[in-house]
Design a protein around this motif. Structure first.
Motif, short mmCIF file in Angstrom:
data_model
loop_
_atom_site.label_atom_id
_atom_site.label_comp_id
_atom_site.label_asym_id
_atom_site.label_seq_id
_atom_site.Cartn_x
_atom_site.Cartn_y
_atom_site.Cartn_z
N ALA A 1 -30.78 -36.84 -7.77
CA ALA A 1 -30.25 -35.62 -8.38
C ALA A 1 -30.04 -35.83 -9.88
CB ALA A 1 -28.94 -35.22 -7.71
N GLY A 2 -29.50 -36.98 -10.27
CA GLY A 2 -29.28 -37.26 -11.68
C GLY A 2 -30.58 -37.36 -12.46
N LEU A 3 -31.58 -38.00 -11.86
CA LEU A 3 -32.88 -38.12 -12.52
C LEU A 3 -33.52 -36.75 -12.74
CD1 LEU A 3 -34.24 -41.16 -10.49
CD2 LEU A 3 -33.63 -41.19 -12.92
N LEU A 4 -33.43 -35.91 -11.72
CA LEU A 4 -34.00 -34.57 -11.84
C LEU A 4 -33.24 -33.74 -12.88
CD1 LEU A 4 -34.63 -33.89 -8.05
CD2 LEU A 4 -36.38 -34.25 -9.80
N ASP A 5 -31.92 -33.89 -12.91
CA ASP A 5 -31.15 -33.18 -13.94
C ASP A 5 -31.52 -33.68 -15.33
OD1 ASP A 5 -29.80 -31.54 -12.21
OD2 ASP A 5 -28.00 -32.79 -12.10
N GLY A 6 -31.71 -34.99 -15.45
CA GLY A 6 -32.08 -35.55 -16.74
C GLY A 6 -33.41 -35.01 -17.24
N ALA A 7 -34.36 -34.90 -16.31
CA ALA A 7 -35.67 -34.34 -16.68
C ALA A 7 -35.56 -32.86 -16.99
CB ALA A 7 -36.66 -34.57 -15.54
N ARG A 8 -34.78 -32.14 -16.21
CA ARG A 8 -34.63 -30.69 -16.41
C ARG A 8 -34.00 -30.39 -17.77
NH1 ARG A 8 -31.71 -29.93 -12.45
NH2 ARG A 8 -33.20 -29.06 -10.96
N LEU A 9 -32.94 -31.11 -18.10
CA LEU A 9 -32.20 -30.82 -19.33
C LEU A 9 -32.91 -31.32 -20.58
CD1 LEU A 9 -28.63 -31.71 -18.02
CD2 LEU A 9 -29.54 -29.42 -18.48
N SER A 10 -33.70 -32.38 -20.45
CA SER A 10 -34.39 -32.93 -21.61
C SER A 10 -35.78 -32.35 -21.80
CB SER A 10 -34.51 -34.46 -21.48
OG SER A 10 -35.39 -34.81 -20.43
N GLY A 11 -36.36 -31.81 -20.71
CA GLY A 11 -37.72 -31.32 -20.77
C GLY A 11 -38.77 -32.41 -20.69
N ALA B 1 -37.79 -36.55 -1.24
CA ALA B 1 -39.05 -35.88 -1.60
C ALA B 1 -38.87 -34.37 -1.61
CB ALA B 1 -40.15 -36.28 -0.61
N ASP B 2 -38.09 -33.84 -0.67
CA ASP B 2 -37.82 -32.40 -0.64
C ASP B 2 -37.04 -31.97 -1.88
OD1 ASP B 2 -39.11 -32.21 1.79
OD2 ASP B 2 -37.28 -32.21 2.99
N MET B 3 -36.12 -32.82 -2.34
CA MET B 3 -35.37 -32.51 -3.56
C MET B 3 -36.31 -32.41 -4.76
SD MET B 3 -32.06 -35.08 -3.13
CE MET B 3 -31.51 -34.80 -4.82
N VAL B 4 -37.28 -33.32 -4.81
CA VAL B 4 -38.23 -33.32 -5.93
C VAL B 4 -39.08 -32.06 -5.90
CG1 VAL B 4 -40.21 -34.53 -6.94
CG2 VAL B 4 -38.26 -35.84 -6.07
N VAL B 5 -39.59 -31.71 -4.72
CA VAL B 5 -40.42 -30.51 -4.59
C VAL B 5 -39.63 -29.26 -5.02
CG1 VAL B 5 -41.61 -28.99 -2.96
CG2 VAL B 5 -41.95 -31.47 -2.84
N ALA B 6 -38.39 -29.15 -4.58
CA ALA B 6 -37.56 -28.00 -4.94
C ALA B 6 -37.36 -27.93 -6.45
CB ALA B 6 -36.21 -28.07 -4.22
N ALA B 7 -37.13 -29.10 -7.07
CA ALA B 7 -36.94 -29.11 -8.52
C ALA B 7 -38.23 -28.75 -9.26
CB ALA B 7 -36.46 -30.50 -8.95
N ASP C 1 -25.11 -45.21 -15.58
CA ASP C 1 -25.45 -44.85 -14.21
C ASP C 1 -26.28 -43.58 -14.29
OD1 ASP C 1 -25.54 -43.90 -11.57
OD2 ASP C 1 -23.58 -44.77 -11.11
N ALA C 2 -27.55 -43.66 -13.89
CA ALA C 2 -28.48 -42.53 -14.05
C ALA C 2 -28.11 -41.34 -13.18
CB ALA C 2 -29.91 -42.98 -13.76
N ARG C 3 -27.08 -41.46 -12.36
CA ARG C 3 -26.61 -40.29 -11.62
C ARG C 3 -26.01 -39.25 -12.57
NH1 ARG C 3 -23.13 -43.27 -6.96
NH2 ARG C 3 -22.48 -44.45 -8.82
N HIS C 4 -25.67 -39.67 -13.77
CA HIS C 4 -25.11 -38.75 -14.77
C HIS C 4 -26.28 -38.12 -15.53
CE1 HIS C 4 -21.18 -40.25 -13.75
NE2 HIS C 4 -21.52 -41.48 -14.08
#
Length: 308
Positions: A90-100, A139-145, A50-53
């Protein structure tokens, strides 16, 4: 483009043919979905997740050129969207943030104000529907990230058209009705132009954005579109099957009654304005950046006419 590691999230009508294309091109693909697909291309690694993780997704995306997210809820219902899409994003953004890794997000056009002419990335986000409000929140979540350094780019596509699509105007059920000389389910005004994104154009755009230079990050692109009336699309399809049909749209009042018994149909009711007036999309920002052939509106989109 060099053979690269890519993570694809989603095993639906876009994620599946996307994985098949990337595998054919020789990329190292990690395919993420909650359940195992019925067929996994040779060389593709599937992970039930589950990509939420986000932390687990980041582990899989270590060293990946990009995470390409093409996942959507199976039910066309605002309550389901809110429950599933907010934590998924949120999970997708975290995945991108943590992996670079770069995150390439497939999105829709629901967040825009419909009365502002052809929809462009800069069109005001003033949604009048519940689905639109959810998409704006995402979309606002993406912009903030992105402001916090997450490497993300969004591709917004219109209603899908093409072979092998379960959720589209001309899906297998609609084609079968046309073969029988019956009109498929249509809503709104069948004689106003509507923007459609061809399946293969969307897939190509996702790949282009995964491999584009870093300056695409932080941007929004509209996938290439074709503008056509639903009447013309249905009549074109009927000609390929040697049938002649009387194109009919379901009256709004009948659609509302049918929505009492089906969440998917109920989900269409609030989208009637999108199908009752010209629905035009400006895809020039993408076309100017990525020169190349676009999928044509073929004479038939019967499932099986194209791969996937």
């Amino acid at each position: 483009m060099n053979h690269s590691k890519l993570v694809v999230v989603g095993a639906g009508q876009i994620g599946t043919p996307l994985v098949e294309r990337l595998a054919r091109e020789g990329h190292r693909v990690v395919w993420v979905s909650r359940s195992k697909p019925s067929r996994i291309p040779n060389g593709v690694t599937h992970v039930a997740l589950d990509a939420r993780h986000g932390a687990e997704l980041a582990r899989l995306a270590t060293g990946a050129r990009a995470i390409i997210a093409a996942a959507n809820p199976p039910i066309y219902d605002a309550a389901v969207w809110k429950k599933q899409l907010v934590p998924l994003t949120a999970g997708l953004l975290d995945g991108a943030r943590l992996s670079g890794s770069r995150l390439v997000l497939l999105d829709g056009l629901y967040m825009y104000a419909l009365d502002r002419g052809p929809l462009r990335p800069a069109t005001p986000q003033e949604p009048a529907t519940e689905k639109g409000k959810i998409r704006k929140a995402l979309a606002d979540m993406v912009v903030a990230a992105q402001r916090e350094g997450v490497r993300a780019v969004s591709l917004r596509a219109s209603d899908f058209l093409g072979a092998g699509l379960a959720r589209s105007l001309l899906n297998a059920s609609a084609i079968e009705r046309i073969k029988q000389g019956k009109s498929p389910l249509l809503i709104g005004d069948p004689d106003v132009p509507h923007a459609f994104s061809m399946r293969d154009d969307v897939i190509d755009a996702l790949v282009q954005l995964a491999f584009a230079p870093d300056d695409v990050e932080g941007q929004v692109f509209h996938a290439p579109v074709v503008h056509e009336t639903t009447r013309n699309l249905v009549e074109r399809e009927a000609r390929t099957h040697g049938t002649a049909i009387e194109v009919r749209a379901m009256p709004g009042w009948l659609l509302r009654i049918a929505g009492l018994f089906s969440r998917d149909t109920r989900g269409l009711v609030e989208m009637l304005p999108q199908w009752s007036a010209p629905y035009l999309v400006d895809d020039s920002s993408y076309r100017k950046r990525f020169q190349g052939p676009r999928a044509a509106l073929s004479e038939s989109v019967t499932p099986g006419d194209a791969d996937g």
